[in-house]
Scaffold this active site. Structure first.
Site, PDB file in Angstrom:
ATOM      1  N   ASN A  17       0.830  -1.214   0.000  1.00 19.89           N
ATOM      2  CA  ASN A  17       0.000   0.000   0.000  1.00 19.89           C
ATOM      3  C   ASN A  17       0.857   1.254   0.000  1.00 19.89           C
ATOM      4  OD1 ASN A  17      -3.043  -0.458   0.103  1.00 19.89           O
ATOM      5  ND2 ASN A  17      -2.269  -2.013   1.520  1.00 19.89           N
ATOM      6  N   LEU A  96      -3.902   2.488  17.892  1.00 19.94           N
ATOM      7  CA  LEU A  96      -3.466   3.738  18.536  1.00 19.94           C
ATOM      8  C   LEU A  96      -4.484   4.181  19.579  1.00 19.94           C
ATOM      9  CD1 LEU A  96      -2.303   5.445  15.224  1.00 19.94           C
ATOM     10  CD2 LEU A  96      -0.805   4.583  17.050  1.00 19.94           C
ATOM     11  N   HIS A 112      -8.443  -0.691   5.445  1.00 18.79           N
ATOM     12  CA  HIS A 112      -8.826  -1.980   6.039  1.00 18.79           C
ATOM     13  C   HIS A 112      -9.309  -2.901   4.913  1.00 18.79           C
ATOM     14  CE1 HIS A 112     -10.058  -4.810   9.037  1.00 18.79           C
ATOM     15  NE2 HIS A 112     -11.200  -4.956   8.385  1.00 18.79           N
ATOM     16  N   ASP A 153     -11.028   0.584  13.698  1.00 22.09           N
ATOM     17  CA  ASP A 153     -11.790   0.565  12.439  1.00 22.09           C
ATOM     18  C   ASP A 153     -13.141   1.269  12.564  1.00 22.09           C
ATOM     19  OD1 ASP A 153      -9.754  -0.906  11.132  1.00 22.09           O
ATOM     20  OD2 ASP A 153     -10.578  -2.783  11.881  1.00 22.09           O
ATOM     21  N   ALA A 182      -8.878  -3.039  -5.066  1.00 23.40           N
ATOM     22  CA  ALA A 182      -9.484  -2.046  -4.176  1.00 23.40           C
ATOM     23  C   ALA A 182      -8.453  -1.214  -3.404  1.00 23.40           C
ATOM     24  CB  ALA A 182     -10.438  -2.738  -3.214  1.00 23.40           C
TER      25      ALA A 182
HETATM   26  C1  GAR Z   1      -3.218  -4.836   3.730  1.00 21.38           C
HETATM   27  O1  GAR Z   1      -4.111  -5.761   3.176  1.00 21.38           O
HETATM   28  C2  GAR Z   1      -3.949  -3.914   4.696  1.00 21.38           C
HETATM   29  O2  GAR Z   1      -5.222  -3.569   4.279  1.00 21.38           O
HETATM   30  C3  GAR Z   1      -4.000  -4.782   5.922  1.00 21.38           C
HETATM   31  O3  GAR Z   1      -2.746  -5.421   5.975  1.00 21.38           O
HETATM   32  C4  GAR Z   1      -2.216  -5.539   4.644  1.00 21.38           C
HETATM   33  C5  GAR Z   1      -0.856  -4.877   4.617  1.00 21.38           C
HETATM   34  O4  GAR Z   1      -0.222  -5.044   3.387  1.00 21.38           O
HETATM   35  N1  GAR Z   1      -4.265  -3.990   7.089  1.00 21.38           N
HETATM   36  C6  GAR Z   1      -5.001  -4.414   8.107  1.00 21.38           C
HETATM   37  O5  GAR Z   1      -5.457  -5.536   8.168  1.00 21.38           O
HETATM   38  C7  GAR Z   1      -5.211  -3.396   9.204  1.00 21.38           C
HETATM   39  N2  GAR Z   1      -6.336  -3.770  10.013  1.00 21.38           N
HETATM   40  P1  GAR Z   1       0.953  -4.083   2.893  1.00 21.38           P
HETATM   41  O6  GAR Z   1       1.995  -4.014   4.005  1.00 21.38           O
HETATM   42  O7  GAR Z   1       1.490  -4.817   1.690  1.00 21.38           O
HETATM   43  O8  GAR Z   1       0.371  -2.761   2.542  1.00 21.38           O
END
Ligand code: GAR
Length: 202
Positions: A17, A96, A112, A153, A182
């Protein structure tokens, strides 16, 4: 008039991300924001390498072995040092406190990997979210970008995008599709929206 707001990105893992935001910015689409620092709650994660490759300053504030207060104090120091005005939680795996979120009210956003209010809150992170969606048998899931407050969340929703669940999906295949279709789209777009709004207000 100020042209862009300072953005800090908080990460804990692979950082896909974060990469989506870096690419969006490199394409000239993050018109109202500038990524000034990437802060990781874990040393050695790939997200830090992505930041390094994009020549963005990095910092590590380890979550392990610290109280919540000490951990947040460390992050706040890093944020103050780079004059961060907007904070993105991009795969940041710590919750947090109200003390922290109140300091940056309407300035922290999180992605999320589900359609909130489904499969969210404490304990729902990473692959667990997709496992829960498959266990429930939903036919549609997706991703949500929202403001961060003291409720996990629970902050106001900024953007959502739906993704179809396929018959033979595994948590891994579903995670990949939710990211591609998404998360990587709505997170950078939401960031630009929030930065633009702040510029207008100030
Ligand atoms: C992503 O899918 C993000 O939406 C999720 O962890 C992954 C991180 O991937 N976050 C959560 O579950 C937070 N509640 P990334 O390090 O490759 O961006």
């Amino acid at each position: 008039m100020k042209k862009s707001v300072n953005v800090a990105v908080l990460v804990s893992g692979g950082g896909t991300n974060l990469q989506a935001i870096i690419d969006f910015s490199a394409e000239g689409r993050l018109e109202s924001g500038k990524i000034v620092k990437v802060i990781s709650s874990k040393a050695g994660v790939y997200a830090l390498e992505r930041a390094f490759d994009a020549e963005i300053p990095t910092a590590v504030v380890e979550r392990k072995g610290k109280s919540q207060e000490e951990f947040e104090k460390g992050i706040l120091l890093e944020l103050e040092e780079c004059n961060a005005e907007v904070i993105v939680l991009a795969g940041f795996m710590s919750i947090l406190s109200k003390n922290f979120t109140d300091k940056y009210k309407d300035r922290i956003i999180n992605v999320h990997p589900a359609l909130i209010p489904s499969f969210c809150g404490e304990g729902y992170y990473g692959l667990r979210v997709h496992q829960a969606a498959l266990d429930y048998g939903v036919k549609v899931t997706g991703a949500t970008v929202h403001y961060v407050n003291e409720v996990a969340d629970g902050g106001k929703i900024i953007m959502q995008r739906a993704v179809k669940v396929k018959e033979n999906d595994t948590p891994e295949s579903l995670q990949k599709r939710v990211m591609q279709e998404a998360e990587w789209k709505i997170l950078p777009a939401s960031l630009e929206l929030v930065c633009k709004k702040l510029l207008k207000e100030n």
